[in-house]
Design a protein around this motif. Structure first.
Motif, PDB file in Angstrom:
ATOM      1  N   LYS A  21       0.705  -1.156   0.081  1.00 12.89           N
ATOM      2  CA  LYS A  21       0.053  -0.068  -0.029  1.00 12.89           C
ATOM      3  C   LYS A  21       0.858   1.128  -0.186  1.00 12.89           C
ATOM      4  N   ALA A  22       2.151   1.378   0.888  1.00 16.63           N
ATOM      5  CA  ALA A  22       2.797   2.410   0.870  1.00 16.63           C
ATOM      6  C   ALA A  22       3.400   2.717  -0.757  1.00 16.63           C
ATOM      7  N   ILE A  23       3.943   1.617  -1.119  1.00 17.76           N
ATOM      8  CA  ILE A  23       4.431   1.845  -2.624  1.00 17.76           C
ATOM      9  C   ILE A  23       3.272   2.471  -3.572  1.00 17.76           C
ATOM     10  N   VAL A  24       2.196   1.799  -3.594  1.00 16.89           N
ATOM     11  CA  VAL A  24       1.173   2.246  -4.583  1.00 16.89           C
ATOM     12  C   VAL A  24       0.616   3.745  -4.223  1.00 16.89           C
ATOM     13  N   LEU A  25       0.601   4.036  -2.995  1.00 17.41           N
ATOM     14  CA  LEU A  25       0.065   5.237  -2.385  1.00 17.41           C
ATOM     15  C   LEU A  25       0.992   6.308  -3.052  1.00 17.41           C
ATOM     16  N   ILE A  26       2.310   5.995  -2.946  1.00 13.96           N
ATOM     17  CA  ILE A  26       3.205   6.917  -3.186  1.00 13.96           C
ATOM     18  C   ILE A  26       2.966   7.324  -5.108  1.00 13.96           C
ATOM     19  N   LEU A  27       3.038   6.172  -5.660  1.00 15.37           N
ATOM     20  CA  LEU A  27       2.779   6.185  -7.115  1.00 15.37           C
ATOM     21  C   LEU A  27       1.296   6.743  -7.400  1.00 15.37           C
ATOM     22  N   GLY A  28       0.508   6.514  -6.946  1.00  8.08           N
ATOM     23  CA  GLY A  28      -1.039   7.084  -6.737  1.00  8.08           C
ATOM     24  C   GLY A  28      -0.792   8.824  -6.725  1.00  8.08           C
ATOM     25  N   ALA A  29      -0.403   9.035  -5.907  1.00 10.00           N
ATOM     26  CA  ALA A  29      -0.298  10.488  -5.202  1.00 10.00           C
ATOM     27  C   ALA A  29       0.676  11.332  -6.479  1.00 10.00           C
ATOM     28  N   GLY A  30       1.413  10.472  -6.860  1.00 15.83           N
ATOM     29  CA  GLY A  30       2.395  11.139  -8.131  1.00 15.83           C
ATOM     30  C   GLY A  30       1.850  11.069  -9.564  1.00 15.83           C
ATOM     31  N   GLY A  31       0.761  10.224  -9.624  1.00 18.17           N
ATOM     32  CA  GLY A  31      -0.087  10.066 -10.757  1.00 18.17           C
ATOM     33  C   GLY A  31       0.724   8.881 -11.822  1.00 18.17           C
ATOM     34  N   LEU A  32       1.371   8.036 -10.953  1.00 25.23           N
ATOM     35  CA  LEU A  32       1.914   7.058 -11.901  1.00 25.23           C
ATOM     36  C   LEU A  32       1.222   5.614 -11.593  1.00 25.23           C
ATOM     37  N   ALA A  33       0.167   5.601 -10.822  1.00 23.65           N
ATOM     38  CA  ALA A  33      -0.774   4.445 -10.513  1.00 23.65           C
ATOM     39  C   ALA A  33      -1.996   4.744 -11.044  1.00 23.65           C
ATOM     40  N   THR A  34      -2.732   3.931 -11.836  1.00 23.40           N
ATOM     41  CA  THR A  34      -4.115   3.851 -12.196  1.00 23.40           C
ATOM     42  C   THR A  34      -4.987   3.244 -11.128  1.00 23.40           C
ATOM     43  N   MET A  35      -6.306   3.326 -11.347  1.00 25.90           N
ATOM     44  CA  MET A  35      -7.277   2.639 -10.779  1.00 25.90           C
ATOM     45  C   MET A  35      -6.802   0.975 -10.714  1.00 25.90           C
ATOM     46  N   TRP A  36      -6.269   0.379 -11.802  1.00 23.69           N
ATOM     47  CA  TRP A  36      -5.875  -0.953 -11.646  1.00 23.69           C
ATOM     48  C   TRP A  36      -4.847  -1.496 -10.968  1.00 23.69           C
ATOM     49  N   GLU A  37      -4.056  -0.572 -10.741  1.00 23.07           N
ATOM     50  CA  GLU A  37      -2.891  -0.658  -9.503  1.00 23.07           C
ATOM     51  C   GLU A  37      -3.568  -0.580  -8.080  1.00 23.07           C
ATOM     52  N   ALA A  38      -4.630   0.485  -8.258  1.00 22.17           N
ATOM     53  CA  ALA A  38      -5.345   0.498  -6.996  1.00 22.17           C
ATOM     54  C   ALA A  38      -6.335  -0.601  -6.525  1.00 22.17           C
ATOM     55  N   VAL A  39      -6.858  -1.156  -7.233  1.00 24.92           N
ATOM     56  CA  VAL A  39      -7.475  -2.763  -7.190  1.00 24.92           C
ATOM     57  C   VAL A  39      -6.547  -3.572  -6.648  1.00 24.92           C
ATOM     58  N   PHE A  40      -5.230  -3.761  -7.194  1.00 19.39           N
ATOM     59  CA  PHE A  40      -4.418  -4.680  -6.866  1.00 19.39           C
ATOM     60  C   PHE A  40      -3.835  -4.573  -5.459  1.00 19.39           C
ATOM     61  N   ALA A  41      -3.446  -3.184  -5.189  1.00 22.34           N
ATOM     62  CA  ALA A  41      -3.110  -2.796  -4.010  1.00 22.34           C
ATOM     63  C   ALA A  41      -4.363  -2.968  -2.674  1.00 22.34           C
ATOM     64  N   ASP A  42      -5.556  -3.003  -3.238  1.00 20.49           N
ATOM     65  CA  ASP A  42      -6.477  -3.112  -2.295  1.00 20.49           C
ATOM     66  C   ASP A  42      -7.056  -4.624  -2.012  1.00 20.49           C
ATOM     67  N   VAL A  43      -7.546  -4.984  -3.036  1.00 23.13           N
ATOM     68  CA  VAL A  43      -8.242  -6.352  -3.073  1.00 23.13           C
ATOM     69  C   VAL A  43      -7.241  -7.556  -3.359  1.00 23.13           C
ATOM     70  N   GLY A  44      -6.564  -7.076  -4.159  1.00 23.18           N
ATOM     71  CA  GLY A  44      -5.212  -8.138  -4.352  1.00 23.18           C
ATOM     72  C   GLY A  44      -4.449  -8.669  -3.125  1.00 23.18           C
ATOM     73  N   VAL A  45      -4.181  -7.705  -2.395  1.00 28.93           N
ATOM     74  CA  VAL A  45      -3.182  -7.670  -1.273  1.00 28.93           C
ATOM     75  C   VAL A  45      -4.386  -8.456  -0.081  1.00 28.93           C
ATOM     76  N   ALA A  46      -5.580  -7.835  -0.177  1.00 25.84           N
ATOM     77  CA  ALA A  46      -6.393  -8.682   0.756  1.00 25.84           C
ATOM     78  C   ALA A  46      -6.638 -10.436   0.380  1.00 25.84           C
ATOM     79  N   LEU A  47      -6.610 -10.564  -0.687  1.00 28.41           N
ATOM     80  CA  LEU A  47      -7.002 -11.926  -1.155  1.00 28.41           C
ATOM     81  C   LEU A  47      -5.406 -12.748  -0.830  1.00 28.41           C
ATOM     82  N   LEU A  48      -4.325 -12.003  -1.218  1.00 27.79           N
ATOM     83  CA  LEU A  48      -3.100 -12.805  -0.802  1.00 27.79           C
ATOM     84  C   LEU A  48      -2.864 -12.903   0.781  1.00 27.79           C
ATOM     85  N   ALA A  49      -3.278 -11.893   1.573  1.00 30.98           N
ATOM     86  CA  ALA A  49      -3.385 -11.940   2.990  1.00 30.98           C
ATOM     87  C   ALA A  49      -4.153 -13.005   3.400  1.00 30.98           C
TER      88      ALA A  49
END
Length: 668
Positions: free
Chosen positions: A628-656
């Motif tokens: 989340k920290a990595i993708v949050l930084i990328l998202g705030a900088g405009g380097l991450a899209t909604m698709w990366e956001a989905v992985f950071a949220d749902v993807g990480v939840a499923l892995l956990a």
């Protein structure tokens, strides 16, 4: 027991999910004892009576509509798929998965939980629609819904596994009356009725074996499939399976009061006692979530004052991405699920944790303090020798056995068995139990004292001094204030006791034995088992004193015992462990952890499960924070899209979640 009770956590349950709360781990007949326990952060993830297909139907509909829309947008453009038709198509694709979340965000807001994960998802997806990012808006909600469904399946599976492991009671039992049999509901059976149990049948209620002997599979209660042979007069418990001949059992406990019913209630209540990590994550989420909402607003608005070519749509998109990424569901779901998996794994191994907090405590135990009788030894005493002084041996046996009929101590049982019924025609009156000493009463008009050396000294009875040096259990008897003889009684060390101590030493856990038995006996057992420290001749208050002294050294202590006298020490220790087979009800009620098969080797297993559970929980915390920290930084900088956001949220939840349920597959 402040260290136990102050960590209970009551949380609210979403109203629309309560309707389907039919799959709890302890959905047994005692409905009056049913509680609404939460799977994570107040959200019940039971799937109720829904099938897996029904659960995923809304997601399937949304997925099909989304795929068709993406193809029409990018690969097979159609002139009609434009304007309001295109917008409505995406709205229809959004609604099956979006409506439950939107509804839940409103319910949470009404309950005072404004900054919930549901609100984050609602704002992010509606915002995506507002800026024309329809496919991403649908995709975020779709994958979130799929993640929630997988979470529901994982929690339900964990609860179902525990229910299958524990609730082994048949709905009906065969009652024997006047030589005839009839089937009745187990919950309607009364104390004193006789159950006829055929080979292969499960016992529905606790009782006393009337047949000469019978062999049972006790796996439902102990986690061990090794057959256990019971003899006439011995207790048999609900959930045991008769393996050989037809057996008769007299009911001694009502259905709702059976040991298995209490075990089910313990597991049910376990979800309400949260580990400190769980409580911290919940508190963290309450601070973290509003913080990211305000941060998202800042990401959208503040650049207006500092960026030359400020484009509202671009910065709003970054803020929405930031919101999706920030959703803490990976933490608030996977962590409780990890602890629930630990409780399930322990149940599978015949160990009951009454709350996830005790998994954490067992993971950090430094000293295991143990009682001797019934914990390290079998508690099955046999009279090896009777020595008399100016009295017939038969009279000494009869008098003492008559007095011991009111005792619950295994030593008293040994004397009664040795008397073989010869005491039944002798009346014992005015019986008084003196804790840590023995019994006092009147038999045939004679005042009888039966107990240890402390009892003799208390009443100034003179006895041969060499008795104090005998490394065995001695019950001395005085009749009318005069020493009359003693019973030499030996207990047997449990088969796995030595291995239990060796395993604890391997993980640098110190072992201490406390016993009310003679110091010579205690020392002999301690030496044979290689126990670090041992103390004998202890009264219940002395045991409390010893454990209190250990606690002043800032050591994490577990106490293991089985008798009524052990209940105060079990309550005092950081983790109180009761032997559930031989243990008294008071001790089992007070304990935080119950070992169902009375094997001391399970102490090491309990510590091992606690350590593994804690390890998995911290793996999940680390995974969620890093990604989340990595993708949050990328998202705030405009380097991450909604698709990366989905992985950071749902993807990480499923892995956990996958990591959390792993513990239930492990062998300990």
């Amino acid at each position: 027991m402040t260290h136990k009770d102050d960590e209970n956590c009551e949380t609210k349950q979403p109203k629309y999910l309560k309707k389907n709360n039919n799959s709890g781990c302890c959905d047994h007949d005692e409905k009056e004892n049913n509680h609404d326990h939460d799977s994570h952060d107040g959200h019940n993830h039971d799937i109720g009576n829904k099938t897996v297909f029904q659960l995923f139907t809304p997601a399937i509909i949304s997925f099909v509509l989304l795929i068709i829309a993406i193809f029409l947008d990018n690969y097979f453009p159609q002139p009609w798929f434009k304007g309001w038709i295109r917008v409505m198509w995406y709205v229809i694709a959004y609604l099956p998965v979006g409506i439950p979340v939107l509804k839940e965000s409103l319910e949470s807001a009404k309950d005072g939980d404004l900054f919930s994960e549901f609100l984050l998802m609602s704002i992010a997806t509606i915002g995506a629609f507002a800026i024309g990012e329809y496919p991403e808006g649908v995709a975020v909600m779709l994958f979130y819904a799929i993640g929630e469904n997988f979470q529901s399946l994982a929690v339900t599976r964990a609860k179902t596994n525990i229910k299958k492991l524990l609730d082994q009671r048949p709905d009906e039992v065969t009652i024997l009356e006047n030589g005839k049999t009839k089937n009745i509901k187990a919950k309607d059976a009364q104390i004193g009725a006789v159950i006829q149990l055929k080979p292969g049948e499960k016992l529905g209620l606790d009782g006393e074996l009337l047949s000469e002997n019978a062999t049972f599979n006790t796996a439902a209660l102990t986690g061990e499939s090794k057959p256990d042979t019971k003899n006439k007069g011995e207790n048999v418990l609900a959930g045991m399976i008769n393996l050989n001949l037809v057996a008769e059992v007299k009911i001694t406990t009502l259905y709702k009061d059976s040991k298995l019913s209490k075990i089910l209630e313990m597991v049910q209540d376990a979800t309400s006692k949260k580990a400190s990590t769980e409580l911290f994550i919940r508190k963290f989420a309450k601070i973290y979530t509003p913080l990211v909402v305000y941060s998202a607003i800042a990401i959208c608005v503040l650049p207006y004052f500092f960026v030359n070519e400020y484009v509202f749509r671009d910065w709003l998109y970054r803020a929405l991405v930031f919101l999706v990424i920030s959703c803490p569901c990976a933490l608030v779901i996977s962590i409780p699920l990890g602890y629930f998996g630990g409780i399930g794994a322990a149940s599978k191994n015949g160990i009951l944790f009454k709350g996830s907090t005790f998994l954490d405590i067992m993971a950090s135990i430094q000293v295991v303090v143990m009682d001797k009788t019934g914990t390290l030894t079998k508690g099955v005493f046999k009279v090896q020798k009777v020595v008399t002084n100016e009295i017939k041996e038969t009279d000494l046996i009869q008098y003492t056995a008559a007095l011991e009929t009111k005792s619950t101590h295994p030593v008293g049982t040994a004397i009664i068995e040795y008397a073989n019924g010869s005491e039944k025609n002798i009346l014992a009156t005015d019986i008084e139990e003196i804790p840590g000493h023995g019994l006092k009463g009147k038999v045939d008009g004679n005042e009888i004292l039966a107990g240890n050396s402390k009892l003799m000294k208390k009443y100034n009875i003179t006895y041969p001094s060499e008795i104090d040096t005998t490394p065995f259990t001695i019950i001395m008897v005085a009749i009318n204030q005069k020493y009359s003889g003693y019973f030499l009684i030996a207990d047997e060390i449990k088969e796995d006791a030595r291995q239990a101590i060796e395993n604890l030493h391997k993980i640098n856990v110190k072992t201490v034995m406390l016993s009310g038995d003679k110091h010579a006996v205690v020392s002999a057992v301690a030496k044979e088992l290689n126990i670090d420290q041992a103390y004998g001749d202890l009264l219940p208050e002395n045991k409390v004193e010893k454990v209190t002294n250990l606690k002043t050294k800032n050591l994490k202590i577990a106490f293991v015992g089985d008798g009524v006298n052990d209940a105060p020490v079990i309550a005092l220790a950081h983790a109180g462990i009761a032997m559930g087979g031989l243990g008294s009800d008071a001790t089992i009620e007070t304990a935080d952890i119950v070992i169902q098969n009375d094997q001391p080797s399970k102490i090491f297993t309990a510590i091992n499960i606690g350590k593994k559970t804690k390890q998995i929980v911290w793996q999940n915390i680390g995974l969620a924070f890093i990604v989340k920290a990595i993708v949050l930084i990328l998202g705030a900088g405009g380097l991450a899209t909604m698709w990366e956001a989905v992985f950071a949220d749902v993807g990480v939840a499923l892995l956990a979640i996958l990591n959390a349920v792993r513990i239930q597959k492990m062998k300990f």
